[in-house]
Design an enzyme around this catalytic site. Structure first.
Site, PDB file in Angstrom:
ATOM      1  N   GLU A   1       0.829  -1.214   0.000  1.00 58.28           N
ATOM      2  CA  GLU A   1       0.000   0.000   0.000  1.00 58.28           C
ATOM      3  C   GLU A   1       0.859   1.258   0.000  1.00 58.28           C
ATOM      4  OE1 GLU A   1      -2.936  -0.631  -0.739  1.00 58.28           O
ATOM      5  OE2 GLU A   1      -2.881  -2.743  -0.213  1.00 58.28           O
TER       6      GLU A   1
ATOM      7  N   HIS B   1       2.117   1.978  -3.488  1.00 59.80           N
ATOM      8  CA  HIS B   1       1.069   2.551  -4.347  1.00 59.80           C
ATOM      9  C   HIS B   1       1.138   4.072  -4.389  1.00 59.80           C
ATOM     10  CE1 HIS B   1      -1.450  -0.410  -6.155  1.00 59.80           C
ATOM     11  NE2 HIS B   1      -1.856  -0.974  -5.038  1.00 59.80           N
TER      12      HIS B   1
END
Length: 863
Positions: free
Chosen positions: A304, A307
């Site tokens: 994450e 990202h």
């Protein structure tokens, strides 16, 4: 949105070729939330700018919303209408305007867990892929990038913490309420919007970037959980440093927050500056988390965070490009985890997952390219193909280019498309230009579904040997004919006669349907080490010489290739036995013994290598899957290895277990090997094994050993089994994540009464359909229990179909994820296939079926 009409609506199919830029862009959005668990009022002010040459009305998507009032440039506006769920505002000749829409939503009633919903009296959001339209009317597509200002007002006692994307620029109090204003300076699509309001505590730390900026880090959890966030915080800091070192990517805000939520459809979400996580991937300590859990936390936190660049700063133009961000980011998190631990073991784990989840997807009715051509419900395309095969395709490009040229390509991609919504083609073009390579043929990986098969044949001309390679991509739904793929294939060859002749590690670029590769001079047939490191996601068909696999398992200089050789030796033996032939059990035992001899030096690798292939993977090698025969023969081989090497397995367990607080690769490998040894001993049926397992269970200083022992006991019928399950339940009944493990080990049980046990557990007071983790822990685990799920009377199929029917009105995303195991009906005998089809038909006959389930069930039924 779930259609509540009496008959299922025919889902609309969205086609990639129909993409067109939106007539309106929205550079700025201001959102004002009056927060409440039962009712939240939302006022959205969209600053819209016309981009089309001809006037077009403003189309704003909605799902379950009603517009209380619409205003344009501050005045009440009446020139609007509803088109189904969507709001259409006619702005006449205006080229720019501020459109305000007021809506009221009910978070507590949002069981879909999409949009704004309540979780344990806390409000949180999940907007990917199309959840923002459940909060306010909006185009809700990833190519609409906006700067957000978010004001939240709520009761101080109920919502003491108010979080959103970006930075908190103002806050204040008004009586019993307080408010906060957050601004995100970076344009982002609506799917990255996030809001969290609730009673939370924080673990704070910081990170200094390579340019010297100090970033404040916060992990927000429920009171009492903060002690279990240390591993996640370290993973975040390690991820930030790694991304700077490997990709030159620096974090771009002064604040980075993570919130852990117990009710969450996904693993985690990369919302800009405010990641929202399933608690499963944040909370970990040795008493409650296994080594696999610790690795999962590390990998998902990294995923994450990564990202932030591969997904946020550069996002997707449309959802057909989903693998642009997910495949690339999975590749990045895989390499990060490899650097943090053991690269060979990490590669083994990644390939095992690919074969378990993605290869069957490629071979079934739900096969699709990593860039699909169409979909009915985008939530159904968060698949192993998009993520895991997508990562393999990025890995192949990195292999073809080499490290320096791949880095040039990624730098070019990030710099060229920063702040844009990009496509898969944009990424490939950056690789071509940065890496100075022609990837025209390689693009077929984005276009064609299916797992390529390579057929290998050795050819001899005197002492000169060569390898003939033929490749074929099998037909998949909608794609009967396939063209050859471009791929990197790493191989080597060794003389087994002791002469020392060798072809060192060689990278071959395959491109044609047939290709010959010279191997060099060998006095006799060489041992071939092929697809080393799993350089391409393919299936290799190659008739080995007697003893070749055993020799490679002992001598190959590539760790992954050694693992593959031993696994293939086991697989050949098991497939032969399950098909009624005779396998070479002694060769497997000898190879396991030889591998086990190296346990002291590399227990992590040995633990992976000596594991038998899974029942599902064995079935994938058979023309018609026979789950009963597979289980019988796998248990028989496990017992034979257990008996033959009993003293070795007992020696593994006689040594001291590494302390649970030691998370080094060697310590984790040692614990893993002890769990494997216990399973092999249990397969022998020795009378003392239940007591041995219970002793390990009782004396374990951490969850890894405790769960391994519990899982071993759960397969049997000893008194120790019932005692251990009761102890585990009483100890962890108030810890939802650990209680998931209690449900899971029983759903995985090899006992013949597992179907009835799962039915009983579904009625347990601690089971609920409202929590996706709990559903997955019971029903998801059960559907992977091959012999139980495929029980000959069809009871397993009915169990899953009943779940889908009951869950669909509440949470269609989670319900749809349970359907694929039923979709493989063509791979089984006629009786099982007919029962699986009947359950799919029963699901489709339900009134008011969601788009999610309709698409999955109808495609699965079509086969």
């Amino acid at each position: 949105m779930t259609d509540l009409s009496s008959t299922p609506a025919i889902p609309v199919t969205i086609h990639r070729g129909d993409y067109a830029p939106l007539e309106w862009q929205i550079p700025d959005i201001a959102l004002d939330f009056a927060l409440g668990v039962e009712q939240t009022k939302v006022s959205a002010a969209l600053s819209v700018v016309r981009h089309a040459a001809a006037p077009a009305p403003l189309l704003l998507r909605g799902d379950g919303l009603t517009a209380a009032e619409v205003r344009v440039d501050g005045a009440v506006w009446n020139d609007w209408r509803m088109d189904g769920s969507d709001l259409i505002v006619d702005l006449g000749d205006r080229t720019a305007a501020v459109v305000e829409v007021d809506t009221v939503i009910a978070p507590a009633s949002n069981t879909q867990l999409m949009g704004l919903y309540a979780s344990n009296n806390m409000l949180c959001t999940q907007c990917e892929a199309e959840g923002f339209r459940r909060i306010t009317f909006h185009p809700d597509r990833p190519d609409v990038l906006s700067r957000y200002k978010v004001r939240m007002t709520g009761d101080k006692a109920t919502f003491p913490i108010l979080l959103s994307n970006g930075n908190c620029v103002e806050q204040g109090e008004a009586g019993n309420d307080h408010w906060a204003l957050w601004e995100d300076p970076w344009p982002k699509p609506s799917y990255l919007f996030a809001l969290v309001a609730g009673d939370l505590v924080v673990n704070r730390d910081s990170f200094t970037t390579m340019s010297g900026r100090e970033v404040e880090l916060g992990i927000w959890v429920r009171k009492g959980d903060e002690a279990r966030t240390g591993h996640a915080m370290k993973a975040l800091q390690d991820s930030m440093a790694w991304d700077e070192r490997v990709y030159g990517r620096e974090y771009d805000l002064d604040l980075f927050n993570i919130v852990a939520v117990s009710d969450f459809n996904m693993g985690a979400m990369e919302n800009k500056g405010l990641n929202i996580f399933n608690t499963r991937y944040i909370l970990a300590d040795p008493d409650t988390a296994t080594d696999v859990d610790f690795d999962g936390v590390e990998g998902v936190v990294a995923h994450e965070y990564f990202h932030n660049w591969s997904g946020n700063r550069v996002t997707c133009r449309d959802w057909f490009q989903l693998s642009l961000k997910e495949g690339f980011t999975v590749f990045r998190d895989q390499n990060f985890s490899a650097d943090m631990g053991s690269p060979p073991v990490k590669r083994i784990e990644d390939v095992r997952l690919l074969r378990a989840a993605q290869f069957p997807e490629d071979a079934g009715p739900l096969a699709h390219p990593i860039r699909p051509d169409s979909y009915q419900e985008i939530s159904n395309f968060y698949t192993a193909t998009i993520y895991n095969k997508g990562a393999e395709i990025i890995r192949m490009m990195a292999t073809l280019l080499g490290p320096e040229r791949f880095r040039k390509g990624t730098d070019l991609y990030f710099d060229r498309h920063d702040g844009e919504a990009a496509t898969c083609e944009d990424f490939v073009r950056a690789m071509e230009e940065g890496g100075d390579i022609d990837l025209k043929q390689f693009r077929r990986w984005y276009e064609q579904a299916g797992t390529p098969r390579l057929s290998l044949t050795l050819a001899q001309d005197g002492d000169d040997w060569s390898l003939d390679i033929r490749q074929a991509v099998p037909p998949t739904p909608g794609q009967p004919d396939k063209a050859p793929m471009m791929m990197p294939l790493r191989l080597a060859a060794f003389a087994m006669d002791g002469s020392g002749a060798t072809l060192p590690d060689t990278l071959v670029t395959l491109s044609g349907a047939a290709q010959r590769v010279p191997l060099g001079r060998f006095a006799s047939r060489p041992a071939l080490s092929v697809n080393r490191g799993f350089s391409a996601p393919v299936i290799v068909d190659f008739e080995r010489a007697p003893g070749e696999l055993a020799w490679l398992a002992a001598h190959d200089d590539d760790p992954f290739a050694r693992y593959e050789a031993l696994q293939q030796l086991m697989l050949d033996t098991l497939v032969a036995a399950a098909s009624g032939d005779t396998g070479d059990t002694q060769a497997v035992i000898d190879a396991v013994a030889q591998t086990l001899a190296g346990a002291a030096a590399d227990p992590a690798f040995v633990a992976e290598a000596v594991l038998l292939p899974s029942e599902a993977f064995i079935g994938d090698q058979m023309v018609t899957v026979d789950p009963d025969a597979i289980r019988r023969e796998r248990l028989a081989l496990q017992a034979a290895i257990g008996v033959a090497l009993e003293s070795e397995w007992r020696a593994v367990l006689a040594g001291a277990a590494p302390p649970a607080t030691d998370l080094s690769s060697k310590a984790k490998g040692g614990r893993r090997l002890r769990g494997v040894a216990l399973a092999y001993l249990a397969a022998t049926g020795q009378d003392d094994v239940p007591a041995l397992a219970f002793g390990i269970f009782s004396g374990a200083d951490g969850m890894t050993e405790r769960q391994a022992a519990l899982a071993t006991l759960a397969h049997g019928d000893s008194d120790e089994r019932a005692h251990a399950l009761d102890i585990f339940y009483q100890r962890y009944r108030d810890n939802p994540l650990v209680l998931d493990k209690w449900f899971q080990v029983q759903a995985w049980s090899l006992r013949p009464d597992t179907v009835d046990a799962v039915k009983a557990l579904a009625q347990h007071p601690d089971f609920t359909l409202a929590n996706p983790n709990r559903v997955r822990s019971l029903y998801g685990a059960f559907s992977g229990n091959q012999a139980a799920f495929h029980q000959a009377d069809g009871a397993g199929y009915r169990l899953i179909a009943d779940l889908v029917i009951a869950l669909d009105p509440k949470n269609p995303q989670t319900a749809a994820k349970m359907i694929p195991p039923l979709g493989r009906w063509k791979r089984f005998d006629e009786a099982r296939g007919a029962m699986m089809r009947a359950e799919l038909e029963r699901i489709l006959a339900q009134p008011g079926l969601s788009r999610d389930v309709t698409e999955q069930a109808s495609k699965s039924l079509a086969g």
